[in-house]
Write a protein that holds these residues in place. Structure first.
Motif, PDB file in Angstrom:
ATOM      1  N   ALA A 224      38.446  38.789  39.308  1.00 44.52           N
ATOM      2  CA  ALA A 224      39.380  38.451  40.389  1.00 44.52           C
ATOM      3  C   ALA A 224      39.660  39.648  41.285  1.00 44.52           C
ATOM      4  O   ALA A 224      40.143  39.482  42.409  1.00 44.52           O
ATOM      5  CB  ALA A 224      40.686  37.922  39.803  1.00 44.52           C
ATOM      6  N   ALA A 225      39.337  40.856  40.816  1.00 42.91           N
ATOM      7  CA  ALA A 225      39.555  42.045  41.639  1.00 42.91           C
ATOM      8  C   ALA A 225      38.738  42.000  42.929  1.00 42.91           C
ATOM      9  O   ALA A 225      39.056  42.717  43.886  1.00 42.91           O
ATOM     10  CB  ALA A 225      39.213  43.306  40.841  1.00 42.91           C
ATOM     11  N   ARG A 226      37.725  41.139  42.970  1.00 40.25           N
ATOM     12  CA  ARG A 226      36.933  41.024  44.201  1.00 40.25           C
ATOM     13  C   ARG A 226      37.754  40.442  45.345  1.00 40.25           C
ATOM     14  O   ARG A 226      37.358  40.526  46.518  1.00 40.25           O
ATOM     15  CB  ARG A 226      35.694  40.148  43.958  1.00 40.25           C
ATOM     16  CG  ARG A 226      35.974  38.655  43.808  1.00 40.25           C
ATOM     17  CD  ARG A 226      34.707  37.922  43.372  1.00 40.25           C
ATOM     18  NE  ARG A 226      34.819  36.470  43.435  1.00 40.25           N
ATOM     19  CZ  ARG A 226      35.390  35.711  42.521  1.00 40.25           C
ATOM     20  NH1 ARG A 226      35.939  36.273  41.458  1.00 40.25           N
ATOM     21  NH2 ARG A 226      35.432  34.393  42.655  1.00 40.25           N
ATOM     22  N   HIS A 227      38.904  39.846  45.010  1.00 39.22           N
ATOM     23  CA  HIS A 227      39.762  39.259  46.045  1.00 39.22           C
ATOM     24  C   HIS A 227      40.776  40.244  46.603  1.00 39.22           C
ATOM     25  O   HIS A 227      41.590  39.870  47.459  1.00 39.22           O
ATOM     26  CB  HIS A 227      40.505  38.053  45.473  1.00 39.22           C
ATOM     27  CG  HIS A 227      39.618  36.932  45.020  1.00 39.22           C
ATOM     28  ND1 HIS A 227      38.641  36.388  45.831  1.00 39.22           N
ATOM     29  CD2 HIS A 227      39.573  36.251  43.829  1.00 39.22           C
ATOM     30  CE1 HIS A 227      38.025  35.412  45.173  1.00 39.22           C
ATOM     31  NE2 HIS A 227      38.572  35.322  43.964  1.00 39.22           N
ATOM     32  N   VAL A 228      40.771  41.485  46.118  1.00 41.13           N
ATOM     33  CA  VAL A 228      41.776  42.454  46.554  1.00 41.13           C
ATOM     34  C   VAL A 228      41.747  42.645  48.068  1.00 41.13           C
ATOM     35  O   VAL A 228      42.799  42.752  48.719  1.00 41.13           O
ATOM     36  CB  VAL A 228      41.596  43.804  45.827  1.00 41.13           C
ATOM     37  CG1 VAL A 228      42.443  44.898  46.486  1.00 41.13           C
ATOM     38  CG2 VAL A 228      41.995  43.665  44.354  1.00 41.13           C
ATOM     39  N   ALA A 229      40.559  42.699  48.640  1.00 46.97           N
ATOM     40  CA  ALA A 229      40.455  42.876  50.098  1.00 46.97           C
ATOM     41  C   ALA A 229      41.135  41.721  50.828  1.00 46.97           C
ATOM     42  O   ALA A 229      41.825  41.925  51.844  1.00 46.97           O
ATOM     43  CB  ALA A 229      38.993  42.983  50.523  1.00 46.97           C
ATOM     44  N   ARG A 230      40.974  40.497  50.321  1.00 46.24           N
ATOM     45  CA  ARG A 230      41.633  39.344  50.934  1.00 46.24           C
ATOM     46  C   ARG A 230      43.157  39.452  50.789  1.00 46.24           C
ATOM     47  O   ARG A 230      43.906  39.129  51.716  1.00 46.24           O
ATOM     48  CB  ARG A 230      41.139  38.050  50.295  1.00 46.24           C
ATOM     49  CG  ARG A 230      39.706  37.659  50.664  1.00 46.24           C
ATOM     50  CD  ARG A 230      39.399  36.264  50.155  1.00 46.24           C
ATOM     51  NE  ARG A 230      38.088  35.790  50.591  1.00 46.24           N
ATOM     52  CZ  ARG A 230      36.982  35.890  49.879  1.00 46.24           C
ATOM     53  NH1 ARG A 230      37.044  36.468  48.676  1.00 46.24           N
ATOM     54  NH2 ARG A 230      35.831  35.444  50.334  1.00 46.24           N
ATOM     55  N   LEU A 231      43.594  39.903  49.615  1.00 47.87           N
ATOM     56  CA  LEU A 231      45.029  40.072  49.402  1.00 47.87           C
ATOM     57  C   LEU A 231      45.592  41.110  50.374  1.00 47.87           C
ATOM     58  O   LEU A 231      46.685  40.921  50.942  1.00 47.87           O
ATOM     59  CB  LEU A 231      45.302  40.507  47.962  1.00 47.87           C
ATOM     60  CG  LEU A 231      45.028  39.478  46.864  1.00 47.87           C
ATOM     61  CD1 LEU A 231      45.230  40.120  45.493  1.00 47.87           C
ATOM     62  CD2 LEU A 231      45.925  38.270  47.013  1.00 47.87           C
ATOM     63  N   ARG A 232      44.859  42.196  50.568  1.00 48.07           N
ATOM     64  CA  ARG A 232      45.328  43.234  51.490  1.00 48.07           C
ATOM     65  C   ARG A 232      45.374  42.715  52.922  1.00 48.07           C
ATOM     66  O   ARG A 232      46.287  43.048  53.690  1.00 48.07           O
ATOM     67  CB  ARG A 232      44.429  44.456  51.381  1.00 48.07           C
ATOM     68  CG  ARG A 232      44.652  45.247  50.095  1.00 48.07           C
ATOM     69  CD  ARG A 232      43.717  46.419  49.987  1.00 48.07           C
ATOM     70  NE  ARG A 232      44.019  47.223  48.809  1.00 48.07           N
ATOM     71  CZ  ARG A 232      43.113  47.873  48.092  1.00 48.07           C
ATOM     72  NH1 ARG A 232      41.842  47.832  48.447  1.00 48.07           N
ATOM     73  NH2 ARG A 232      43.466  48.572  47.040  1.00 48.07           N
ATOM     74  N   GLY A 233      44.393  41.904  53.284  1.00 43.84           N
ATOM     75  CA  GLY A 233      44.412  41.321  54.620  1.00 43.84           C
ATOM     76  C   GLY A 233      45.616  40.416  54.828  1.00 43.84           C
ATOM     77  O   GLY A 233      46.255  40.440  55.888  1.00 43.84           O
ATOM     78  N   ALA A 234      45.924  39.624  53.793  1.00 42.01           N
ATOM     79  CA  ALA A 234      47.099  38.751  53.869  1.00 42.01           C
ATOM     80  C   ALA A 234      48.374  39.581  53.939  1.00 42.01           C
ATOM     81  O   ALA A 234      49.283  39.270  54.711  1.00 42.01           O
ATOM     82  CB  ALA A 234      47.133  37.821  52.657  1.00 42.01           C
TER      83      ALA A 234
END
Length: 243
Positions: A224-234
């Motif tokens: 799930a760490a691959r979603h960190v960039a999406r979380l940062r964008g949000a």
């Protein structure tokens, strides 16, 4: 039978409905759960009567028992009604969270940071928070709590709403891990099979004002760490939002 007699016979159902609504209101005022005895004292009704109403509400899924059986929380049917109401008055951040949930396929929650702790602003309705009481009571047991500690490393948590005070060694370890990763995470601290990671939301002065958290099964946490960039964008999109 007189009209007065008919009116008198009609009263019990109304009283029963009124008491049920009072019970639901009292439980809603206690997000960590309320016992039947506490509810009875608050509504001023006999304990036996409140027990019958509570059991009926549990049976109909308006209330659920806490996992440790010490009290009651709002159930699925109340949360569904709340979701219907919220759908008609959705806050500015709803679109960002909807997109993030769709892109990741994981549970996503939004939190605001307060001086006294964290506040849950938007809980993913598909996958509710595993243990709200632990999350709101102990900052060391959740990724969002870790972020709160990192943003306030010198705070004395005894003066806040946290029930548990974080030890200096724990805060130091959390801060070191955050410095390396750039986000926080926890595994199996709220539920044995769940973990979460979180990124901060900062204001224009680079002060943390909240967090976006992603929860997933422990077995998928590293992936799930691959979603960190999406979380940062949000988080960046939410930086100007009033939390």
């Amino acid at each position: 039978m007189t009209a007065a007699d008919l009116a008198h016979e009609a009263r019990p159902p109304e009283k029963g409905l009124g008491l049920a609504l009072e019970v639901l209101e009292q439980v809603a005022r206690h997000p960590q759960g309320a016992t039947a005895a506490e509810i009875a004292r608050a509504v001023g009704a006999p304990r036996a009567t409140v027990y019958r109403v509570v059991n009926s509400l549990v049976r109909d899924e308006y209330l659920v028992r806490r996992p440790d059986l010490t009290g009651f929380l709002l159930g699925a049917r109340v949360l569904e009604l709340a979701a219907v109401v919220d759908a008609h008055r959705r806050p500015d951040y709803s679109g960002v969270l909807d997109a993030l949930r769709a892109e990741t396929g994981e549970a996503v929650h939004l939190f605001a940071f307060r001086d006294g702790g964290v506040a849950i602003l938007d809980e993913d309705p598909r996958s509710p928070i595993s243990d709200r009481a632990a999350l709101l009571g102990d900052p060391t047991r959740s990724a969002v709590g870790h972020l709160w500690l990192v943003g306030r490393p010198d705070d004395d948590t005894r003066g806040t709403r946290w029930r548990v005070r974080a030890q200096p060694a724990d805060v130091e370890a959390i801060a070191e891990a955050y410095a390396i990763r750039g986000y926080t995470e926890q595994a199996a601290l709220l539920a044995p099979d769940r973990g979460c990671l979180a990124v901060p939301i900062s204001n224009d002065h680079h002060e943390p004002i909240g967090a976006v958290s992603l929860a997933t099964p422990v077995s998928r946490l590293s992936v799930a760490a691959r979603h960190v960039a999406r979380l940062r964008g949000a988080a960046a999109s939410l930086s100007s939002t009033a939390l």
